[in-house]
Enzyme design. Structure first.
Site, mmCIF file in Angstrom:
data_model
loop_
_atom_site.group_PDB
_atom_site.id
_atom_site.type_symbol
_atom_site.label_atom_id
_atom_site.label_comp_id
_atom_site.label_asym_id
_atom_site.label_seq_id
_atom_site.Cartn_x
_atom_site.Cartn_y
_atom_site.Cartn_z
ATOM 1 N N ASP A 190 34.559 -11.808 43.491
ATOM 2 C CA ASP A 190 35.068 -12.985 43.731
ATOM 3 C C ASP A 190 35.579 -13.766 42.416
ATOM 4 O O ASP A 190 35.227 -14.785 41.729
ATOM 5 C CB ASP A 190 34.102 -14.016 44.076
ATOM 6 C CG ASP A 190 34.709 -15.516 44.652
ATOM 7 O OD1 ASP A 190 35.826 -15.614 44.669
ATOM 8 O OD2 ASP A 190 34.086 -16.783 44.642
ATOM 9 N N LEU A 191 36.614 -12.975 42.143
ATOM 10 C CA LEU A 191 37.367 -13.425 40.578
ATOM 11 C C LEU A 191 38.660 -13.853 41.129
ATOM 12 O O LEU A 191 39.445 -14.460 40.063
ATOM 13 C CB LEU A 191 37.591 -12.251 39.831
ATOM 14 C CG LEU A 191 36.304 -11.547 39.581
ATOM 15 C CD1 LEU A 191 36.584 -10.525 38.348
ATOM 16 C CD2 LEU A 191 35.457 -12.286 38.781
ATOM 17 N N LYS A 192 39.139 -14.242 42.151
ATOM 18 C CA LYS A 192 40.298 -14.868 42.812
ATOM 19 C C LYS A 192 41.484 -14.633 41.818
ATOM 20 O O LYS A 192 42.059 -15.472 41.198
ATOM 21 C CB LYS A 192 40.044 -16.302 42.809
ATOM 22 C CG LYS A 192 38.759 -16.770 43.567
ATOM 23 C CD LYS A 192 38.708 -18.077 43.630
ATOM 24 C CE LYS A 192 37.460 -18.594 44.500
ATOM 25 N NZ LYS A 192 36.248 -18.464 43.701
ATOM 26 N N PHE A 193 42.119 -13.402 41.724
ATOM 27 C CA PHE A 193 43.059 -12.960 41.066
ATOM 28 C C PHE A 193 44.380 -13.938 41.591
ATOM 29 O O PHE A 193 44.645 -14.046 42.531
ATOM 30 C CB PHE A 193 43.546 -11.631 41.010
ATOM 31 C CG PHE A 193 42.560 -10.656 40.762
ATOM 32 C CD1 PHE A 193 41.681 -10.816 39.819
ATOM 33 C CD2 PHE A 193 42.317 -9.570 41.549
ATOM 34 C CE1 PHE A 193 40.571 -9.984 39.507
ATOM 35 C CE2 PHE A 193 41.253 -8.400 41.135
ATOM 36 C CZ PHE A 193 40.393 -8.933 40.420
ATOM 37 N N GLN A 232 31.932 -29.843 47.173
ATOM 38 C CA GLN A 232 32.418 -28.944 48.228
ATOM 39 C C GLN A 232 33.098 -30.147 49.228
ATOM 40 O O GLN A 232 32.297 -31.028 49.278
ATOM 41 C CB GLN A 232 31.809 -27.998 49.056
ATOM 42 C CG GLN A 232 31.307 -26.815 48.109
ATOM 43 C CD GLN A 232 32.396 -25.799 47.877
ATOM 44 O OE1 GLN A 232 33.663 -26.188 48.122
ATOM 45 N NE2 GLN A 232 31.989 -24.630 47.672
ATOM 46 N N LYS A 256 27.663 -11.732 45.977
ATOM 47 C CA LYS A 256 28.877 -12.251 45.432
ATOM 48 C C LYS A 256 28.717 -12.366 43.914
ATOM 49 O O LYS A 256 28.021 -12.963 43.248
ATOM 50 C CB LYS A 256 29.539 -13.635 46.044
ATOM 51 C CG LYS A 256 30.882 -14.153 45.478
ATOM 52 C CD LYS A 256 31.073 -15.202 46.296
ATOM 53 C CE LYS A 256 30.894 -16.165 45.749
ATOM 54 N NZ LYS A 256 31.530 -16.739 44.294
ATOM 55 N N ARG A 297 24.571 -22.796 46.493
ATOM 56 C CA ARG A 297 23.321 -23.546 45.870
ATOM 57 C C ARG A 297 22.564 -24.126 47.100
ATOM 58 O O ARG A 297 21.379 -24.436 46.956
ATOM 59 C CB ARG A 297 24.118 -24.917 45.411
ATOM 60 C CG ARG A 297 24.792 -24.769 43.862
ATOM 61 C CD ARG A 297 26.012 -26.044 43.619
ATOM 62 N NE ARG A 297 26.924 -25.706 44.389
ATOM 63 C CZ ARG A 297 28.109 -26.351 44.071
ATOM 64 N NH1 ARG A 297 28.244 -27.221 43.153
ATOM 65 N NH2 ARG A 297 29.178 -25.880 44.623
ATOM 66 N N THR A 307 50.125 -7.488 37.335
ATOM 67 C CA THR A 307 48.938 -7.684 36.906
ATOM 68 C C THR A 307 47.739 -7.623 38.145
ATOM 69 O O THR A 307 46.441 -7.147 37.894
ATOM 70 C CB THR A 307 48.565 -9.165 36.214
ATOM 71 O OG1 THR A 307 49.635 -8.748 34.971
ATOM 72 C CG2 THR A 307 47.337 -9.207 35.402
ATOM 73 N N THR A 356 37.654 -24.604 48.985
ATOM 74 C CA THR A 356 36.853 -25.454 49.722
ATOM 75 C C THR A 356 36.642 -26.763 49.097
ATOM 76 O O THR A 356 36.229 -27.611 49.678
ATOM 77 C CB THR A 356 35.724 -25.172 50.235
ATOM 78 O OG1 THR A 356 35.321 -24.231 49.438
ATOM 79 C CG2 THR A 356 36.171 -23.950 51.572
ATOM 80 N N ASP A 388 47.959 -14.064 39.714
ATOM 81 C CA ASP A 388 48.765 -13.617 38.615
ATOM 82 C C ASP A 388 50.379 -12.742 39.028
ATOM 83 O O ASP A 388 50.349 -12.984 40.251
ATOM 84 C CB ASP A 388 48.015 -12.827 37.558
ATOM 85 C CG ASP A 388 48.181 -12.757 36.086
ATOM 86 O OD1 ASP A 388 49.508 -12.758 35.770
ATOM 87 O OD2 ASP A 388 47.328 -13.190 35.358
ATOM 88 N N ILE A 389 50.772 -12.400 37.968
ATOM 89 C CA ILE A 389 52.305 -11.656 38.401
ATOM 90 C C ILE A 389 51.588 -10.344 39.243
ATOM 91 O O ILE A 389 50.531 -9.830 39.017
ATOM 92 C CB ILE A 389 52.987 -11.455 37.106
ATOM 93 C CG1 ILE A 389 52.365 -10.534 36.369
ATOM 94 C CG2 ILE A 389 53.545 -12.721 36.715
ATOM 95 C CD1 ILE A 389 53.453 -9.867 35.044
HETATM 96 O O1 C5P Z 1 27.000 -23.231 45.769
HETATM 97 P P1 C5P Z 1 28.182 -23.155 46.615
HETATM 98 O O2 C5P Z 1 27.726 -22.598 48.191
HETATM 99 O O3 C5P Z 1 28.906 -24.368 47.038
HETATM 100 O O4 C5P Z 1 28.972 -21.997 46.335
HETATM 101 C C1 C5P Z 1 30.032 -21.448 46.972
HETATM 102 C C2 C5P Z 1 30.691 -20.387 46.139
HETATM 103 O O5 C5P Z 1 31.742 -19.627 46.696
HETATM 104 C C3 C5P Z 1 31.033 -20.378 44.645
HETATM 105 O O6 C5P Z 1 30.645 -19.268 43.846
HETATM 106 C C4 C5P Z 1 32.410 -20.538 44.692
HETATM 107 O O7 C5P Z 1 33.172 -20.084 43.359
HETATM 108 C C5 C5P Z 1 32.833 -19.766 45.755
HETATM 109 N N1 C5P Z 1 34.111 -19.985 46.508
HETATM 110 C C6 C5P Z 1 34.314 -21.359 46.847
HETATM 111 N N2 C5P Z 1 35.697 -21.587 47.781
HETATM 112 C C7 C5P Z 1 36.518 -20.440 47.729
HETATM 113 C C8 C5P Z 1 36.495 -19.415 47.437
HETATM 114 C C9 C5P Z 1 34.994 -19.195 46.660
HETATM 115 O O8 C5P Z 1 33.603 -22.260 46.904
HETATM 116 N N3 C5P Z 1 37.629 -21.044 48.346
#
Ligand code: C5P
Length: 239
Positions: free
Chosen positions: A61-64, A196, A34, A217, A70, A125, A66-67
């Site tokens: 995983d850039l989570k767009f 989280q 990712k 992590r 875009t 989350t 926007d309008i």
């Molecule tokens: O370190 P950890 O397991 O908490 O990382 C979770 C990864 O998932 C991070 O890169 C975070 O940006 C991504 N993420 C998230 N929750 C979301 C979507 C993506 O934690 N809803």
């Protein structure tokens, strides 16, 4: 799907060389990586290309959010980059999701590109029930909101959603078994939750029906990341 096809390792680092070193270090044991905001903003699209050159798949995983125009243009750029999956925020709305899914599909047909899977982020989350109510002013329950956004993503033509393990059964029940779910917030019993709020163990999440689990992590911040991944994979295999 094998365990390897379900695990996504989050390259949450800020240097291209370090990210590629991690990819090489995990070798055959990880197939999907990712690339999120930290790495993409630091290293740019070339890091995605380098990972793909190594025969690995990338979840962008850039989570767009926007309008519609875009979102659509960014989605098409992601498809041209060759990523296997990318995501948008479902709370950007139905029209934005519909445009991104429709326009990416048309582009891929026209240019003969593989169409990436597109997921909608429901509720992060890191957000709990209290924040959803007090900060976002959403009066119904968190689960109801996740259910609503998942249904909207399905209607807009998305392939699935990003949601916590705790919501998998409810989403599959509402949107069907084929609707993909990627679950972040995954924590084996021996790791802390960090920031989280809606966490689940890897084994539980797979048991609930997650198509993908995102490990960050819980693997990379361990003294021996390779061993940590091995332990998690073994644990999942007995799910
Ligand atoms: O370190 P950890 O397991 O908490 O990382 C979770 C990864 O998932 C991070 O890169 C975070 O940006 C991504 N993420 C998230 N929750 C979301 C979507 C993506 O934690 N809803």
């Amino acid at each position: 799907m094998s365990v390897k096809d379900r695990i996504i390792l989050a390259l949450d680092v800020n240097e291209k060389d370090y990210a590629l070193e991690i990819v090489d270090r995990f070798g055959d044991s990880v197939d999907i990586f990712k690339v999120g905001l930290e790495l993409f903003v630091s290293a740019g699209p070339s890091v995605v290309e380098e990972i793909q050159k190594r025969g690995k798949r990338v979840f962008l995983d850039l989570k767009f959010h926007d309008i519609p125009n875009t979102m659509s243009m960014a989605g098409q750029a992601a498809a041209r980059l060759g990523v296997f999956m990318f995501n948008v925020h479902a709370s950007a709305g139905y029209e934005a999701m519909r445009r991104v899914s429709g326009d990416v599909t048309s582009l891929c047909l026209k240019e003969n590109l593989p169409r990436p899977w597109i997921l909608g982020v429901t509720v992060l989350t890191s957000i709990g029930a209290e924040e959803l109510k007090n900060e976002f002013g959403i009066q119904h329950s968190l689960k109801t909101h996740v259910r609503h956004l998942s249904g909207l993503a399905l209607k807009a033509g998305l392939d699935g959603v990003v949601a916590s393990g705790q919501e998998i059964a409810m989403i599959k029940g509402h949107c069907g078994d084929k609707f993909l779910i990627a679950a972040p917030g995954i924590r084996p019993s021996w790791t802390p939750p960090d920031d989280q709020k809606r966490t689940m163990t890897p084994k539980q999440a797979i048991h609930e029906g997650a198509d993908f689990i995102v490990l960050g992590r819980a693997v990379l911040r361990q003294p021996d990341p390779i061993k940590a991944l091995e332990l998690i994979s073994l644990d999942i295999m007995t799910a």
